[in-house]
Design an enzyme around this catalytic site. Structure first.
Site, PDB file in Angstrom:
ATOM      1  N   GLY A 132       0.797  -1.217   0.000  1.00 31.35           N
ATOM      2  CA  GLY A 132       0.000   0.000   0.000  1.00 31.35           C
ATOM      3  C   GLY A 132       0.830   1.267   0.000  1.00 31.35           C
ATOM      4  O   GLY A 132       1.969   1.275  -0.461  1.00 31.35           O
ATOM      5  N   ASP A 189      -4.748  -7.944  -8.277  1.00 32.71           N
ATOM      6  CA  ASP A 189      -4.584  -8.005  -6.834  1.00 32.71           C
ATOM      7  C   ASP A 189      -3.390  -7.124  -6.445  1.00 32.71           C
ATOM      8  O   ASP A 189      -2.232  -7.502  -6.639  1.00 32.71           O
ATOM      9  CB  ASP A 189      -4.334  -9.469  -6.429  1.00 32.71           C
ATOM     10  CG  ASP A 189      -4.757  -9.727  -5.002  1.00 32.71           C
ATOM     11  OD1 ASP A 189      -5.088  -8.762  -4.286  1.00 32.71           O
ATOM     12  OD2 ASP A 189      -4.735 -10.912  -4.607  1.00 32.71           O
ATOM     13  N   LEU A 190      -3.660  -5.948  -5.907  1.00 33.30           N
ATOM     14  CA  LEU A 190      -2.636  -4.921  -5.672  1.00 33.30           C
ATOM     15  C   LEU A 190      -1.454  -5.436  -4.849  1.00 33.30           C
ATOM     16  O   LEU A 190      -1.638  -5.998  -3.774  1.00 33.30           O
ATOM     17  CB  LEU A 190      -3.291  -3.725  -4.957  1.00 33.30           C
ATOM     18  CG  LEU A 190      -2.393  -2.496  -4.776  1.00 33.30           C
ATOM     19  CD1 LEU A 190      -2.013  -1.892  -6.107  1.00 33.30           C
ATOM     20  CD2 LEU A 190      -3.077  -1.483  -3.886  1.00 33.30           C
ATOM     21  N   ASP A 191      -0.254  -5.195  -5.347  1.00 35.05           N
ATOM     22  CA  ASP A 191       0.995  -5.577  -4.656  1.00 35.05           C
ATOM     23  C   ASP A 191       1.112  -7.089  -4.433  1.00 35.05           C
ATOM     24  O   ASP A 191       1.884  -7.538  -3.591  1.00 35.05           O
ATOM     25  CB  ASP A 191       1.136  -4.848  -3.301  1.00 35.05           C
ATOM     26  CG  ASP A 191       1.204  -3.344  -3.461  1.00 35.05           C
ATOM     27  OD1 ASP A 191       1.583  -2.890  -4.543  1.00 35.05           O
ATOM     28  OD2 ASP A 191       0.872  -2.615  -2.509  1.00 35.05           O
ATOM     29  N   GLU A 192       0.347  -7.871  -5.184  1.00 25.19           N
ATOM     30  CA  GLU A 192       0.389  -9.328  -5.024  1.00 25.19           C
ATOM     31  C   GLU A 192       0.834 -10.039  -6.292  1.00 25.19           C
ATOM     32  O   GLU A 192       0.842 -11.261  -6.347  1.00 25.19           O
ATOM     33  CB  GLU A 192      -0.995  -9.862  -4.616  1.00 25.19           C
ATOM     34  CG  GLU A 192      -1.465  -9.465  -3.235  1.00 25.19           C
ATOM     35  CD  GLU A 192      -0.725 -10.172  -2.108  1.00 25.19           C
ATOM     36  OE1 GLU A 192      -0.018 -11.168  -2.388  1.00 25.19           O
ATOM     37  OE2 GLU A 192      -0.840  -9.731  -0.959  1.00 25.19           O
TER      38      GLU A 192
END
Lengths: 289, 289, 289, 289
Positions: free
Chosen positions: B205, B230-233
């Site tokens: 984040g 999927d953010l930062d994944e």
């Protein structure tokens, strides 16, 4: 150069305000002490000041007790949390371990050859002595304290009794795979060091190497931290990492991790014993060697 | 040694079974090709096989199109996902950037001196051209596409149009500080590289350096990964870290982080362009240089 | 926290004897200054003491000139080599460069975004301005001073004149591939920083990456050092390395080396400008950031 | 995944020419073997080709001897230097040591927990058994072979006899502080690994940590290499470094160095035993794990 036995280490923290260094160094000068190495740091966030001094006496040997007595009023004036010790006076350290003994073996080796000077007051394990059959304990008392959910309270009480009986100042969780209760963690605040087998805050909790493999990270690490009641959230003392490739299985990570864990824990314990580490809220100040 | 223009790179993955290397290398041999460098990996978890080969023609120059045509039946037989390219044929890359231009500047420098051979098809920024006044764009088209919550759909549609119009094969988020929508992320699957300014999975984040300072970690890092919904994944391509001390302010971390970010992103892009990176579910296989 | 413009940096070295810290800190306290960060080191080999202090005034702003005047007698008493500067007062730096401009480009970028605060007084190159066509010099004077064996004396005289005319305090050899004469090296003693493209003392002299490839080392590095008349033997400020594989050609080493060189040189220059580096005979004391 | 006991490792080098991979992999396929992991490298300098394959049998277990017999004609055709071994078949390793036992202790620990699978055929020391009193040798034969200038020939003859009698395939100089004679070095060519306590080629010869301190380097290292008659010039297998500060005394470097030495030597030995290291003239090819 003065040998370790002639040296004294002063470590302190206090609310920042002008004149602290002047007061401390003038006192040391007037006590006929020479500053060999020193570091100071003023944290703008917490408003606290941190200082570590290695000193030796000029001429006649210094009596640490006298030096402490004379320093107490200064410490009080500046509201210091402080310690002053003869460097040659060994600290008393209790080691806790579970099945995996690479950190234990490593610390005992460093202790034996004089690399980490300390008195090992005992080894507490939740596995029996024959798990560590190949380790020459060299007369260090070994305590087998198995633990289950039902007996955890009794077992921790026994650990605490042993810490008190042996006057242990430091407790090291050298891959001790039991979570300490809040109660025991509180009693050992600021003097119990754990090695977590991940680069925190990534991969908290159990089986961090399997988590790391699952996520596909390209570096794995280990973290030495002070134990608090908040699992894996204690103030970090030291961390390190190594590169891994896509070929590495979870077992390979475990194997690589052993090397990282043992050196990170050894550094953290060394620095703690040399009073290089000072608590700063949820963080640490580490004056480098 | 054959120069880059003579070389062809084959990269593939498929369900593992005996005979893949034999089939591929026999085909290449019979096509009068020489293997200069090759790596294979069989993932026991996913049951997939991965292979990368750098080859050159022996004698007469090789026509990549012919080589591909001949290879297609083998690829089909083994259910391969595969690419085969002339190494000298430059890939088309679109760069996206926000206010901080250290990654952009660095990539353009590496491109200019030939270190990262590619065609930069354009730069898309949500800040105006004068934000990057000091950068010599050398004729690269610059697109100022400001964005608000209300205009995000239109702005992303415009981005997608530009990607299509310029026939860009790769999209690099070079510190582009907008989260791509699921829709755009899906269209760019496996060819959009982001640089996240933390050592993932720690500090996902916003404001990761401030989170790192707050937590008191002793190393900070950066992570290059493929963008997914999927953010930062997304699958991690490369990570690196640097040591920090208790003295470091969040601003110091930002400064140190710039160095890590730009080298991690440059490596990830280089490796992607050389077909060294092959997707393996949520992870990547990276054949090292 | 006091901003840089309010801060003063004191750096000193002198023969070690008791009372130095007391004298310095008492003076600062009586001058109504607060110590924000400090380090001291007593070298048992050379018998010299080293100290760096970052301070700010409490209440009214501090006049550095007054502080210096008051400090002079203390400095004399302890035979100190010392500097005291307002942190916000920028140092004047001349950059020398040859064909390869990665270090120059990098330093200018860091200067532009404020990461390395300094005044760049000029750029001297033995190649013409169009070699660096893509770099926005932002008004920095550019001096093309070609050199041959026959004209070296005149060229170096011109360099020295430019250093004097521009009142440059620091000279950086940012991959300037000419060996300075003993005469010029002597004039720039302790304030001329070179970046050598090897991990000294390995691979002195020309073509270090080719030497490294020939020898088959597994890590390559770069070294920033002060220039002395003894080629590649000056006091080392900073070094770093990266891992290489058997696949790496000399060209690959050159490419990897660029990244190491630019970050090592940038660190060394930053530390020098912040008075973190103090000469200690043929070595340096570097108080870490 | 096939366990180690089911796997076979093939390692080879030969003059490069088209068709090597095809010939090898076709043979393996027809012998009903599956390639689990493989790497190939074609050195443009030496014109040699290098290959390492980890394979397992599909269906019925593979008889290595049969596989070797079938492979011999291919090896001959391509003029290969090659080895083929069952991964589970342990290699026989002799360890030589002098006074400092950190590498010995570390290797024995890794051997005991199964991290480095091997048969330790014996320990030869020029110090007596009680020097290593704390080490549990676990039944490994210990040979005290003191040495002086006058007795060196006899002592080395005895070493060579022990190597032959124990059928030791690998000899490790685990901080054995005696220079091997040219004669013994020749007999052990390509199978005797030494750990040198510096980052070669810097600081050859005696007391490298003191040399490093004198020179004021900012990183120290260690180098594992094959022993040749040319002291400290043998082909390098692995190197690593750690950062040091101006505070570090030569004793601190020795202490830090122990950590680097033991991990570098352990990696080199592991890789050698897994046939990851192939000689390439004065250099090595190391296929990464």
């Amino acid at each position: 150069m003065a040998t370790a036995t002639d040296q004294v280490i002063l470590a302190l923290s206090c609310p920042n305000r002008p004149g602290i260094v002047a007061a401390v160094s003038t006192y040391l000068f007037e006590s006929r002490c020479n500053i060999q190495e020193a570091s100071q740091y003023d944290d703008p966030d917490s408003g606290r000041f941190f200082m570590r001094v290695v000193l030796n006496a000029v001429g006649a040997p210094v009596a640490v007790e006298d030096l402490k007595t004379g320093f107490a009023p200064i410490a009080e004036r500046f509201q210091m949390a402080w310690t002053m010790r003869a460097r040659g006076e060994l600290r008393r350290v209790m080691l806790l371990v579970s099945k995996f003994d690479h950190c234990l073996t490593d610390l005992l080796y460093r202790w034996r050859i004089g690399e980490i000077p300390m008195i090992v007051t005992g080894i507490i394990a939740n596995h029996s002595r024959d798990t560590y059959a190949h380790i020459d304990l060299d007369g260090i008392p070994f305590h087998h304290l198995p633990v289950t959910k039902e007996t955890k309270l009794e077992q921790e009480t026994r650990i605490w009794d042993l810490v008190k009986e042996t006057r242990s100042e430091v407790v090291v969780l050298a891959r001790y795979m039991q979570v300490l209760s809040d109660g025991l963690a509180a009693k050992l605040k600021g003097r119990c060091i754990n090695i977590h087998h991940s680069f925190l805050p990534g991969f908290k909790g159990a089986k961090p190497y399997h988590q790391a493999h699952e996520r596909g990270v390209k570096l794995i690490g280990a973290t030495a931290h002070y134990v608090t009641s908040d699992l894996d959230e204690g103030p970090i003392i030291e961390q390190d990492v190594e590169r891994i490739s896509h070929q590495a299985t979870p077992d390979d990570l475990v194997r690589k991790g052993r090397d990282i864990e043992r050196r990170v824990l050894a550094r953290a314990l060394s620095w703690h014993l040399e009073d290089r580490v000072i608590l700063n809220g949820k963080r640490t100040v580490v004056f480098p060697s």
